[in-house]
Design a protein around this motif. Structure first.
Motif, short mmCIF file in Angstrom:
data_model
loop_
_atom_site.label_atom_id
_atom_site.label_comp_id
_atom_site.label_asym_id
_atom_site.label_seq_id
_atom_site.Cartn_x
_atom_site.Cartn_y
_atom_site.Cartn_z
N UNK A 153 0.83 -1.20 0.00
CA UNK A 153 0.00 0.00 0.00
C UNK A 153 0.87 1.26 0.00
N UNK A 154 0.24 2.38 -0.41
CA UNK A 154 0.93 3.67 -0.32
C UNK A 154 0.61 4.25 1.04
N UNK A 161 4.71 0.72 1.00
CA UNK A 161 5.01 -0.23 2.08
C UNK A 161 4.60 -1.64 1.72
N UNK A 162 5.36 -2.60 2.24
CA UNK A 162 5.10 -4.02 1.99
C UNK A 162 5.16 -4.77 3.31
N UNK A 203 -2.68 0.50 -3.91
CA UNK A 203 -2.07 -0.81 -3.66
C UNK A 203 -0.73 -0.98 -4.37
N UNK A 204 -0.14 0.13 -4.84
CA UNK A 204 1.15 0.16 -5.52
C UNK A 204 1.12 -0.58 -6.87
N UNK A 205 -0.05 -0.58 -7.52
CA UNK A 205 -0.13 -1.10 -8.89
C UNK A 205 0.07 0.05 -9.86
N UNK A 206 0.75 -0.20 -10.99
CA UNK A 206 0.89 0.81 -12.04
C UNK A 206 -0.43 0.81 -12.82
#
Ligand SMILES: [Zn+2]
Ligand SMILES: [Zn+2]
Ligand SMILES: [Zn+2]
Length: 334
Positions: free
Chosen positions: A209-210, A234-235, A324-327
């Protein structure tokens, strides 16, 4: 194999197998109470929590041991190997985390340290000379002049630019530049695996997530979040609690995206696997200046959206990341 004599313990008998330190560590673990302490500290640990220390009394209660002096004896055996004593109590060292993770996930120890050593890499924040240091199985890259990207907090001290896990086996016979490259390769590999949803610690799933600081200081390292940048990707692994965070403009985060690889490849920027005098291997994007060529911007807050910009001469590549940190969007401007 020699026949063990009567006074020798089984561990003494195998001391030659992995060296004396390994047998020492094994013998430290040879007690239920000590193993219970490690598990109790792991259970209390929560990533991204400022203070994970557990007090002596709390820990003794959790483990269910009445005899304080007995408990203290066992706890002391773990300190220096697996447990760190702080002003507030006890917490797992990284080796302690790894041990518990190993047991839980279904994989190691030598005390290697490196005093701060200058490397040929300018600070991506201020351009000043930088140095590396190695402790607690982390290779830490620090600026010699500015506050870096992180303030004082767990694992980081002021001036930290990045910190990446590097096993002790990776340290000997490498120059400072090679060490930084090795840590950066491990970091990028870890990040790519996490982005693709696989924990490198236990192969479990990954939550990404951001994270946006809600009271971020406009300049310098923010006193609220102890970071220079308001947004961090973050992971976190819900199985083994392996975790990490990364600045959106760090090339580690989206460098494996085909649009980024194509953007630089098409413009003749060397990406990897080229032999030169800089060491036995090279990290990707070593010719991309992280200070001038990569940038990020928070373009929406709820849910957060971040736009990362890569520049090469007059061309620009922009990638938009969702919460969700997807491009979710790619654009090129020539
Ligand atoms: Zn600096
Ligand atoms: Zn995991
Ligand atoms: Zn902040």
């Amino acid at each position: 194999m020699s026949k063990a004599n009567a006074t020798e313990t089984p561990l003494d008998a195998v001391a030659g197998a992995a060296g004396p330190r390994a047998t020492e560590v094994f013998s430290v673990l040879g007690h239920d109470t000590r193993l219970a302490i490690l598990l109790a500290l792991w259970e209390a640990y929560e990533p991204f929590t400022a203070d994970n220390a557990v007090s002596f009394a709390e820990l003794r209660k959790h483990v269910g041991m009445r005899d304080g002096s007995q408990f203290n004896y066992h706890l002391k055996q773990l300190v220096d190997y697996f447990v760190r004593q702080t002003d507030d109590g006890y917490e797992l060292r990284r080796a302690g985390h790894r041990l518990v993770q190993t047991v839980i996930a279904g994989t190691g120890l030598e005390d290697v340290a490196l005093a701060p050593t200058e490397v040929e890499r300018a600070c991506p924040v201020c351009g000043a000379p930088t140095a590396i240091t190695y402790r607690d199985e982390m290779l830490v890259h620090v600026c010699t002049e500015c506050e870096g990207r992180f303030g004082d907090r767990e694992q980081f001290r002021g001036g930290t630019l990045s910190a990446a896990g590097l096993d002790p086996a990776g340290v000997p016979d490498r120059s400072p530049e090679e060490l930084l490259n090795a840590a950066s390769i491990r970091g990028t590999w870890n990040t790519q695996s996490r982005i693709e949803g696989v924990c490198t610690g236990c192969s479990g799933p990954i939550d990404s997530w951001l994270h946006v600081c809600d009271d971020h200081a406009a300049e310098g390292v923010c006193p609220t979040c102890e970071r220079r940048y308001a947004v961090m990707a973050r992971f976190r692994c819900p199985v083994c609690k392996a975790s990490g965070e990364i600045v959106p403009s760090c090339s580690w985060l989206v460098m494996h995206h085909p649009a980024v690889v194509a953007f630089y490849y098409d413009r003749g920027v060397p990406l990897q696997y080229e032999d030169d005098d800089s060491g036995s291997f090279q990290p990707r994007y070593r010719d991309v200046d992280p200070k001038e060529d990569i940038d990020y911007e928070l373009i929406a807050e709820d849910p957060p959206r971040v736009r990362v910009t890569f520049r090469h001469e007059d061309a620009e590549l922009q990638l938009t990341l969702d919460e969700d940190v997807n491009v979710i969007d790619v654009g090129v401007k020539d």
